[in-house]
Every structure is written in C-alpha cells, then in structure tokens.
Design an enzyme around this catalytic site. Structure first.
Site, mmCIF file in Angstrom:
data_model
loop_
_atom_site.group_PDB
_atom_site.id
_atom_site.type_symbol
_atom_site.label_atom_id
_atom_site.label_comp_id
_atom_site.label_asym_id
_atom_site.label_seq_id
_atom_site.Cartn_x
_atom_site.Cartn_y
_atom_site.Cartn_z
ATOM 1 N N ARG A 1 16.014 -14.753 -24.445
ATOM 2 C CA ARG A 1 15.234 -15.392 -23.374
ATOM 3 C C ARG A 1 13.970 -15.619 -23.692
ATOM 4 O O ARG A 1 13.253 -16.387 -23.256
ATOM 5 C CB ARG A 1 15.806 -15.177 -21.886
ATOM 6 C CG ARG A 1 15.182 -15.727 -20.757
ATOM 7 C CD ARG A 1 15.660 -15.064 -19.613
ATOM 8 N NE ARG A 1 15.327 -15.941 -18.538
ATOM 9 C CZ ARG A 1 14.157 -15.646 -17.765
ATOM 10 N NH1 ARG A 1 13.413 -14.941 -17.954
ATOM 11 N NH2 ARG A 1 14.144 -16.514 -16.543
ATOM 12 N N ARG B 1 21.070 -13.317 -16.944
ATOM 13 C CA ARG B 1 19.682 -12.499 -16.809
ATOM 14 C C ARG B 1 20.353 -11.015 -16.450
ATOM 15 O O ARG B 1 19.398 -10.132 -16.883
ATOM 16 C CB ARG B 1 18.639 -12.995 -15.823
ATOM 17 C CG ARG B 1 18.210 -14.232 -16.516
ATOM 18 C CD ARG B 1 17.385 -15.129 -15.501
ATOM 19 N NE ARG B 1 18.429 -15.439 -14.388
ATOM 20 C CZ ARG B 1 18.270 -16.187 -13.390
ATOM 21 N NH1 ARG B 1 16.948 -16.261 -13.003
ATOM 22 N NH2 ARG B 1 18.920 -16.467 -12.437
ATOM 23 N N ASP C 1 24.626 -25.744 -19.518
ATOM 24 C CA ASP C 1 24.186 -26.054 -17.664
ATOM 25 C C ASP C 1 24.851 -27.267 -17.498
ATOM 26 O O ASP C 1 24.971 -28.017 -18.191
ATOM 27 C CB ASP C 1 22.716 -25.772 -17.676
ATOM 28 C CG ASP C 1 22.444 -25.639 -16.140
ATOM 29 O OD1 ASP C 1 22.517 -24.442 -15.766
ATOM 30 O OD2 ASP C 1 22.301 -26.606 -15.373
HETATM 31 O O1 CP3 Z 1 28.690 -19.022 -16.207
HETATM 32 C C1 CP3 Z 1 28.252 -18.702 -17.139
HETATM 33 O O2 CP3 Z 1 27.659 -17.871 -17.777
HETATM 34 C C2 CP3 Z 1 28.114 -20.209 -18.279
HETATM 35 C C3 CP3 Z 1 26.888 -20.520 -18.006
HETATM 36 C C4 CP3 Z 1 26.261 -21.491 -16.840
HETATM 37 C C5 CP3 Z 1 24.942 -21.687 -16.576
HETATM 38 N N1 CP3 Z 1 24.757 -22.548 -15.504
HETATM 39 C C6 CP3 Z 1 23.823 -20.756 -17.331
HETATM 40 C C7 CP3 Z 1 22.351 -20.686 -16.664
HETATM 41 C C8 CP3 Z 1 26.934 -22.250 -15.767
HETATM 42 C C9 CP3 Z 1 28.540 -22.192 -15.621
HETATM 43 C C10 CP3 Z 1 25.800 -22.880 -14.963
HETATM 44 C C11 CP3 Z 1 26.171 -23.757 -13.964
HETATM 45 C C12 CP3 Z 1 25.225 -24.252 -12.973
HETATM 46 N N2 CP3 Z 1 23.868 -24.464 -13.353
HETATM 47 C C13 CP3 Z 1 25.505 -24.357 -11.804
HETATM 48 C C14 CP3 Z 1 26.923 -24.339 -11.086
HETATM 49 C C15 CP3 Z 1 27.239 -22.951 -10.754
HETATM 50 C C16 CP3 Z 1 26.494 -22.079 -9.739
HETATM 51 O O3 CP3 Z 1 25.974 -21.219 -10.158
HETATM 52 O O4 CP3 Z 1 26.422 -22.709 -8.468
HETATM 53 C C17 CP3 Z 1 24.355 -25.009 -11.144
HETATM 54 C C18 CP3 Z 1 23.998 -25.339 -9.797
HETATM 55 C C19 CP3 Z 1 23.501 -24.870 -12.126
HETATM 56 C C20 CP3 Z 1 21.951 -25.495 -11.905
HETATM 57 C C21 CP3 Z 1 21.175 -24.264 -12.369
HETATM 58 N N3 CP3 Z 1 20.894 -23.661 -13.801
HETATM 59 C C22 CP3 Z 1 20.077 -23.600 -11.382
HETATM 60 C C23 CP3 Z 1 20.125 -23.729 -10.062
HETATM 61 C C24 CP3 Z 1 19.556 -22.566 -12.390
HETATM 62 C C25 CP3 Z 1 18.168 -21.771 -11.878
HETATM 63 C C26 CP3 Z 1 18.726 -20.604 -10.995
HETATM 64 C C27 CP3 Z 1 19.227 -19.527 -11.807
HETATM 65 O O5 CP3 Z 1 20.546 -19.033 -11.663
HETATM 66 O O6 CP3 Z 1 18.562 -19.220 -12.884
HETATM 67 C C28 CP3 Z 1 19.891 -22.841 -13.694
HETATM 68 C C29 CP3 Z 1 19.525 -22.159 -14.870
HETATM 69 C C30 CP3 Z 1 20.483 -21.223 -15.640
HETATM 70 N N4 CP3 Z 1 21.882 -21.708 -15.864
HETATM 71 C C31 CP3 Z 1 20.642 -19.917 -15.945
HETATM 72 C C32 CP3 Z 1 21.956 -19.485 -16.687
HETATM 73 C C33 CP3 Z 1 21.969 -18.301 -17.473
HETATM 74 C C34 CP3 Z 1 19.284 -19.100 -15.843
HETATM 75 C C35 CP3 Z 1 18.188 -19.581 -17.079
HETATM 76 C C36 CP3 Z 1 17.212 -18.137 -17.327
HETATM 77 O O7 CP3 Z 1 16.390 -18.046 -16.546
HETATM 78 O O8 CP3 Z 1 17.517 -17.721 -18.360
#
Ligand code: CP3
Length: 350
Positions: A40, A31, A76
């Site tokens: 998005r 983001r 994700d």
């Molecule tokens: O690293 C990268 O750029 C690759 C993509 C990636 C995403 N999630 C995209 C994403 C990776 C490697 C993850 C891993 C992930 N997802 C983890 C482990 C890494 C960490 O940060 O601890 C976890 C715990 C998740 C679960 C998850 N997904 C959460 C808690 C959330 C919401 C919080 C947040 O950061 O927005 C997501 C959504 C998510 N996954 C987004 C992205 C780009 C945001 C989505 C959006 O609002 O557009």
C-alpha cells in the site's frame, strides 16, 4: 485443470455433509495485514487492483498468513462504475469519491454498458494468475457489487451512512434510477460470467447498503436486479448473496436461487435459518468489531456461533469486512477456532 486440495467450501455449497464449516473473512486481504501495508505504501489503490501481479500477491497473503479455506479476488466493487465511464478516486481517510456523480437523466449519457473484455480485462488476467499461483490450494471467490449498492456510490458520489441523495434520486426519478440499475445489472452479469470463465470457482454479490431500504423498496430497487444476476450465473457457478441488514428479505433472497446467503450479526443463525428455509447455505455472522476481544473470548464466542449454525450448510465468516485495527493473531484465532470445530453429521439448524 488442477484439482482442488481444499474443496470444503465447494462441498458445503453443494449441500454435502462436511467435517467442519469452511472459513474465510470478508475483506481478508486488507489493512490489518502488515504485508498488505507494505504494498500500500508503494502503489496506489487502483494500481494494485489493475496490476495482475499485485492483485495476485495481495489475494494470496491471507491464505499464507491466516490459513483461510478460500481466496477472494483482490479488487473493488467500484471498478464497475469506472468501467461504465465514471471517475472513481480512493482518498485516504475519506474513502471512495466520484467527482461527477449521476444526478439527472442527462447524466446517463456519460455512462455506458461497456465491453468488459476491454475495460475489466485486468481482472480476468488477475484471476488467471491467481488460479495458477494457488495451484489448487483453495478455491477462488470472484465478486461484484449489487446494482443498488453501486447506484448509491454513483449518485451520492461518496460514502454515506444514509445514502439519502441516492434514495432521493430513486424516489423522485424512478424511471432514470431503473434505467441506471439495468445498465449496472447488464454490466455485472457480463463481468461475473467472465470472472467464472477466467477461473473464479464461486461468485459473491455484495449489497452492502441493501439494509437502508424498506422491504418494499429493497424489492423494487435491489432484489429485482439481483434476481437477474443470480439467474444468469447460477448454472455457471455457486453464488453467495450478501445483503447487509436486509434480513427481512431472507425468504425472497433464498427464492432467487442463490446457493448461499450472507448474514450479519444483527440476526441469530436460528432466525435466519427459519426465514431462509432449510436448503440454502448460510454464511456469517461474527461481529467484526468483536475481534478486538481477548483471544479466549473470541474462541468462546466463535464456538457459540458455530454451534448456533449447527455445523452443516454453514460458511463461517464475519458479518461484514474485517476492520483495519484487528491484530493478526486475533484474525488467526477466529479461523483456527473454526478449524478445530467438529461438525455433527446429522444436525442442520432449523
Ligand atoms: O474481501 C477482500 O479481501 C477482497 C477485496 C475487496 C475490497 N473491497 C478491497 C478494498 C472487496 C470484496 C471489496 C468490496 C467493497 N468495496 C464493498 C463491499 C463490501 C463491504 O465492505 O461492504 C464496498 C462497499 C466497497 C467500496 C469501498 N472500497 C470502500 C467504502 C472503501 C474505503 C473504506 C475501506 O474499507 O477502506 C474501499 C477501499 C478498499 N477496498 C480497501 C480494500 C482493501 C482499502 C484500501 C486501502 O486503504 O488500502
């Protein structure tokens, strides 16, 4: 197969002496990038994950815009619980929600170890497309969540600072917890193997909530399963293990045979090196919140971090994912400072 033009990450993971550390950022496709925000607006989160063309475009954005040395698949960790049969929603300003979480042994009948070719095939298609589009510019990192971190969401049903319900489930119903952890592990092994077969050059396991457990519970509910995953993958591809906050277990984590260990900013590179031993590559560990600092401060602190790691057997990264409020030029300053650094060929911080 296309030969890689930038193989700094792969050479570092082989333990070779390099001219400077490779650099990428966890959550680099996200983001803080205006180009991501455009997509998005138009598509839902899982639609972006499930459409190979969109996943490919988002994966490549930070390569073009920031100039990192590696791509990480846009997806994700929660696509695995989805493939196992649970509904997962991503709700604006709330994060992930699983409306029907696992609470007792009876709920295990609702989850299965799926055929990943049927359920996660869009990920493998995305990887193939990304490899083609990257055309050897940088390597591609595939990933999965660690079984403990996935259990946290599958049981708690949403994000939490403590994951107390997930812990309560493990402590009161340990047999059920172990059954679920083994199912997640079996799915993850098949999933990561197929990611490598589709073209991922490296795989990273994210144990974002590993640090919530005591060292003994980390061994019982997390590391035991991570060990199986690393053993199954290590002949196929280099592995990076990132267990946030679980610095107390760096020594047993190194003993899993993982090629690299991720660390966060709550431990110094020197202490991490002492605990992990000389052989393993370390990845990290800039505090992502510090990227709000003025650019000269970022540059100074990144140089200090690089010097503390000693220039070899180090992958420069943040200690956790980049935050949405970070200006793009600050992210670029982080990456550029690493690119300007020249490693001494002899020093390895011990
Ligand atoms: O690293 C990268 O750029 C690759 C993509 C990636 C995403 N999630 C995209 C994403 C990776 C490697 C993850 C891993 C992930 N997802 C983890 C482990 C890494 C960490 O940060 O601890 C976890 C715990 C998740 C679960 C998850 N997904 C959460 C808690 C959330 C919401 C919080 C947040 O950061 O927005 C997501 C959504 C998510 N996954 C987004 C992205 C780009 C945001 C989505 C959006 O609002 O557009």
């Amino acid at each position: 197969m296309t030969t890689l033009k930038n193989d700094l990450l792969l050479r570092t993971l082989k333990g070779e002496s390099v001219e400077r550390p490779p650099v990428w950022m966890m959550r680099q496709a996200g983001r803080y990038l205006p180009q991501y925000m455009v997509l998005r607006e138009k598509f839902g989160f899982f639609e972006r994950c499930q459409t190979p063309e969109l996943a490919c475009e988002i994966t490549i954005q930070p390569i073009d815009i920031i100039g990192v040395d590696a791509a990480i698949l846009f997806s994700d960790i929660l696509v695995v619980p989805q493939a196992m049969g649970l509904e997962v929603q991503l709700i604006e300003s709330k994060g992930p929600v699983l409306p029907d979480p696992i609470k007792t042994i009876n709920d295990l009948s609702r989850v299965r170890v799926p055929d990943v070719d049927d359920t996660l095939n869009y990920v493998f298609d995305a990887i193939k497309l990304i490899k083609q589009e990257l055309n050897g510019r940088v390597p591609l990192i595939g990933f999965a969540g660690a079984p403990w971190t996935l259990l946290c969401y599958m049981v708690q049903g949403k994000g939490s600072k403590t994951f107390d319900e997930a812990k309560g489930f493990c402590y009161t119903q340990p047999e059920t917890a172990h059954k679920l952890l083994q199912m997640i592990t079996d799915t993850t092994i098949a999933y990561l193997k197929k990611q490598v077969m589709a073209g991922a050059d490296v795989v990273q396991v994210f144990d974002s909530w590993g640090g919530l457990l005591s060292p003994a519970d980390f061994e019982e509910f997390s590391l035991r399963y991570i060990r199986q995953i690393i053993s199954a993958l290590k002949e196929m591809a280099p592995t990076i293990l990132f267990a946030k906050g679980a610095w107390h277990s760096l020594e047993p984590m190194a003993a899993t045979g993982a090629t690299a260990l991720g660390i966060d900013w709550c431990i110094t590179p020197q202490v991490a090196r002492q605990l992990a031993g000389p052989g393993v590559v370390l990845q990290g560990n800039f505090d992502p919140a510090k990227l709000v600092s003025p650019i000269p401060v970022i540059k100074k602190e990144v140089k200090q971090m690089l010097a503390a790691f000693g220039g070899q057997r180090h992958i420069a990264n943040l200690g956790h994912g980049i935050l949405p409020n970070i200006p793009v030029d600050h992210a670029r300053a982080f990456v550029d400072t690493v690119k300007e650094f020249q490693s001494s060929r002899t020093t390895i911080a011990v």
